[in-house]
Write a protein that holds these residues in place. Structure first.
Motif, PDB file in Angstrom:
ATOM      1  N   PHE A   1      -8.922   6.812  -0.185  1.00 54.53           N
ATOM      2  CA  PHE A   1      -8.220   6.863  -0.863  1.00 54.53           C
ATOM      3  C   PHE A   1      -6.617   6.565  -1.043  1.00 54.53           C
ATOM      4  CE2 PHE A   1      -6.163  10.817  -4.357  1.00 54.53           C
ATOM      5  CZ  PHE A   1      -6.144  10.051  -4.588  1.00 54.53           C
ATOM      6  N   PHE A   2      -6.586   5.759  -2.270  1.00 55.07           N
ATOM      7  CA  PHE A   2      -4.850   4.779  -1.310  1.00 55.07           C
ATOM      8  C   PHE A   2      -4.664   4.494  -3.345  1.00 55.07           C
ATOM      9  CE2 PHE A   2      -8.544   1.628  -1.952  1.00 55.07           C
ATOM     10  CZ  PHE A   2      -7.570   0.588  -2.747  1.00 55.07           C
ATOM     11  N   GLU A   3      -3.217   4.226  -3.016  1.00 57.50           N
ATOM     12  CA  GLU A   3      -2.483   3.563  -4.562  1.00 57.50           C
ATOM     13  C   GLU A   3      -1.738   2.872  -3.258  1.00 57.50           C
ATOM     14  OE1 GLU A   3       0.255   6.508  -5.561  1.00 57.50           O
ATOM     15  OE2 GLU A   3      -0.642   8.298  -6.543  1.00 57.50           O
ATOM     16  N   ALA A   4      -1.967   1.429  -4.463  1.00 55.35           N
ATOM     17  CA  ALA A   4      -1.656   0.260  -3.868  1.00 55.35           C
ATOM     18  C   ALA A   4      -0.627  -0.339  -5.507  1.00 55.35           C
ATOM     19  CB  ALA A   4      -2.571  -0.440  -3.509  1.00 55.35           C
ATOM     20  N   THR A   5       0.343  -1.131  -5.069  1.00 51.74           N
ATOM     21  CA  THR A   5       0.811  -2.364  -5.981  1.00 51.74           C
ATOM     22  C   THR A   5       0.187  -3.760  -6.004  1.00 51.74           C
ATOM     23  OG1 THR A   5       2.607  -0.531  -6.203  1.00 51.74           O
ATOM     24  CG2 THR A   5       2.962  -2.829  -6.884  1.00 51.74           C
ATOM     25  N   VAL A   6       0.068  -4.108  -6.246  1.00 50.71           N
ATOM     26  CA  VAL A   6      -0.336  -5.569  -6.892  1.00 50.71           C
ATOM     27  C   VAL A   6       0.109  -7.153  -7.540  1.00 50.71           C
ATOM     28  CG1 VAL A   6      -2.490  -4.664  -5.753  1.00 50.71           C
ATOM     29  CG2 VAL A   6      -2.643  -5.298  -8.174  1.00 50.71           C
ATOM     30  N   ASN A   7       0.533  -7.548  -7.209  1.00 52.21           N
ATOM     31  CA  ASN A   7       0.644  -8.575  -8.259  1.00 52.21           C
ATOM     32  C   ASN A   7      -0.686  -9.683  -8.890  1.00 52.21           C
ATOM     33  OD1 ASN A   7       3.605  -8.368  -7.744  1.00 52.21           O
ATOM     34  ND2 ASN A   7       3.406  -9.933  -5.568  1.00 52.21           N
ATOM     35  N   THR A   8      -0.788 -10.046  -9.822  1.00 54.49           N
ATOM     36  CA  THR A   8      -1.486 -10.820 -11.123  1.00 54.49           C
ATOM     37  C   THR A   8      -0.524 -11.482 -11.930  1.00 54.49           C
ATOM     38  OG1 THR A   8      -1.291  -9.128 -12.624  1.00 54.49           O
ATOM     39  CG2 THR A   8      -2.797  -8.043 -11.935  1.00 54.49           C
ATOM     40  N   ALA A   9      -1.693 -12.781 -11.980  1.00 53.30           N
ATOM     41  CA  ALA A   9      -1.160 -13.457 -12.312  1.00 53.30           C
ATOM     42  C   ALA A   9      -0.395 -13.188 -13.890  1.00 53.30           C
ATOM     43  CB  ALA A   9      -1.919 -13.901 -13.222  1.00 53.30           C
TER      44      ALA A   9
ATOM     45  N   THR B   1       0.972  -1.144   0.054  1.00 59.23           N
ATOM     46  CA  THR B   1      -0.070   0.410   0.191  1.00 59.23           C
ATOM     47  C   THR B   1       0.777   1.111   0.126  1.00 59.23           C
ATOM     48  OG1 THR B   1      -1.457  -1.104   1.315  1.00 59.23           O
ATOM     49  CG2 THR B   1      -1.484   0.726   1.364  1.00 59.23           C
ATOM     50  N   ASP B   2       0.918   1.713  -1.047  1.00 59.07           N
ATOM     51  CA  ASP B   2       1.739   2.931  -1.537  1.00 59.07           C
ATOM     52  C   ASP B   2       1.279   4.463  -0.369  1.00 59.07           C
ATOM     53  OD1 ASP B   2       3.245   0.747  -2.318  1.00 59.07           O
ATOM     54  OD2 ASP B   2       2.208   1.383  -4.585  1.00 59.07           O
ATOM     55  N   LYS B   3       0.010   4.585  -0.954  1.00 59.79           N
ATOM     56  CA  LYS B   3      -0.412   5.956  -0.074  1.00 59.79           C
ATOM     57  C   LYS B   3      -1.826   5.804   0.476  1.00 59.79           C
ATOM     58  CE  LYS B   3       1.693   9.123  -3.518  1.00 59.79           C
ATOM     59  NZ  LYS B   3       1.892   9.661  -4.062  1.00 59.79           N
ATOM     60  N   PHE B   4      -1.907   5.893   1.482  1.00 57.35           N
ATOM     61  CA  PHE B   4      -3.633   6.137   2.172  1.00 57.35           C
ATOM     62  C   PHE B   4      -4.189   6.996   2.383  1.00 57.35           C
ATOM     63  CE2 PHE B   4      -6.615   4.464   5.086  1.00 57.35           C
ATOM     64  CZ  PHE B   4      -7.404   3.232   4.875  1.00 57.35           C
ATOM     65  N   THR B   5      -5.079   7.363   2.648  1.00 56.16           N
ATOM     66  CA  THR B   5      -6.003   8.227   3.308  1.00 56.16           C
ATOM     67  C   THR B   5      -7.550   8.729   3.319  1.00 56.16           C
ATOM     68  OG1 THR B   5      -5.736  11.006   3.157  1.00 56.16           O
ATOM     69  CG2 THR B   5      -5.880   9.710   1.533  1.00 56.16           C
ATOM     70  N   GLU B   6      -7.881   8.567   4.463  1.00 54.31           N
ATOM     71  CA  GLU B   6      -8.777   8.649   5.102  1.00 54.31           C
ATOM     72  C   GLU B   6      -9.975   9.728   5.576  1.00 54.31           C
ATOM     73  OE1 GLU B   6     -11.027   5.565   8.172  1.00 54.31           O
ATOM     74  OE2 GLU B   6      -9.059   5.447   7.406  1.00 54.31           O
ATOM     75  N   THR B   7     -10.998   9.888   5.122  1.00 51.95           N
ATOM     76  CA  THR B   7     -11.733  10.803   5.363  1.00 51.95           C
ATOM     77  C   THR B   7     -12.923  10.397   6.508  1.00 51.95           C
ATOM     78  OG1 THR B   7     -13.054  11.543   4.157  1.00 51.95           O
ATOM     79  CG2 THR B   7     -11.357  12.985   3.953  1.00 51.95           C
TER      80      THR B   7
END
Length: 121
Positions: free
Chosen positions: A78-86, A67-73
């Motif tokens: 709101f977030f940015e994430a890096t995920v592995n896929t097939a 999880t590269d960025k995460f903010t909450e109200t």
């Protein structure tokens, strides 16, 4: 203590990593929820369910790398994430507007970058 937005995020990831679309949609989205991306919109749980079935079939699987960025109200995350896929590594962003029960009314989503896995000969 885990915040309501973080709890929503953790559930969303758990459903996706388990490829549990049937559990994801009713648990995380209100009946008339909307998903918005630059190239599509899905309205209501039935369309969202079909979307996630197709999405997961296309990706093969999702496994959170970071999880590269995460903010909450009070009513959104709101977030940015890096995920592995097939097929490779995807950097994604998502915004969820949540109701008082912690379910998404609106989901804005997009792809920041995709790096395919190297082809082996």
């Amino acid at each position: 203590m885990t915040t309501p937005g973080k709890q929503f995020y953790d559930r969303q990831l758990a459903f996706l990593e388990a490829n549990d679309v049937e559990g994801l949609v009713p648990s995380q989205y209100v009946e008339d929820a909307v998903i918005v991306a630059f190239d599509f919109q899905r309205h209501g749980r039935a369309e969202i369910l079909t979307h996630f079935h197709n999405y997961m079939a296309q990706l093969g699987y999702i496994k959170l790398q970071s999880t590269d960025k995460f903010t909450e109200t009070d009513d959104s995350i709101f977030f940015e994430a890096t995920v592995n896929t097939a097929h490779g590594v995807a950097r994604v962003y998502d915004v969820f507007i949540l109701n008082g029960e912690g379910k998404a009314t609106h989901h804005f989503t997009g792809l920041l970058s995709f790096t395919p896995y190297a082809q082996q000969s």
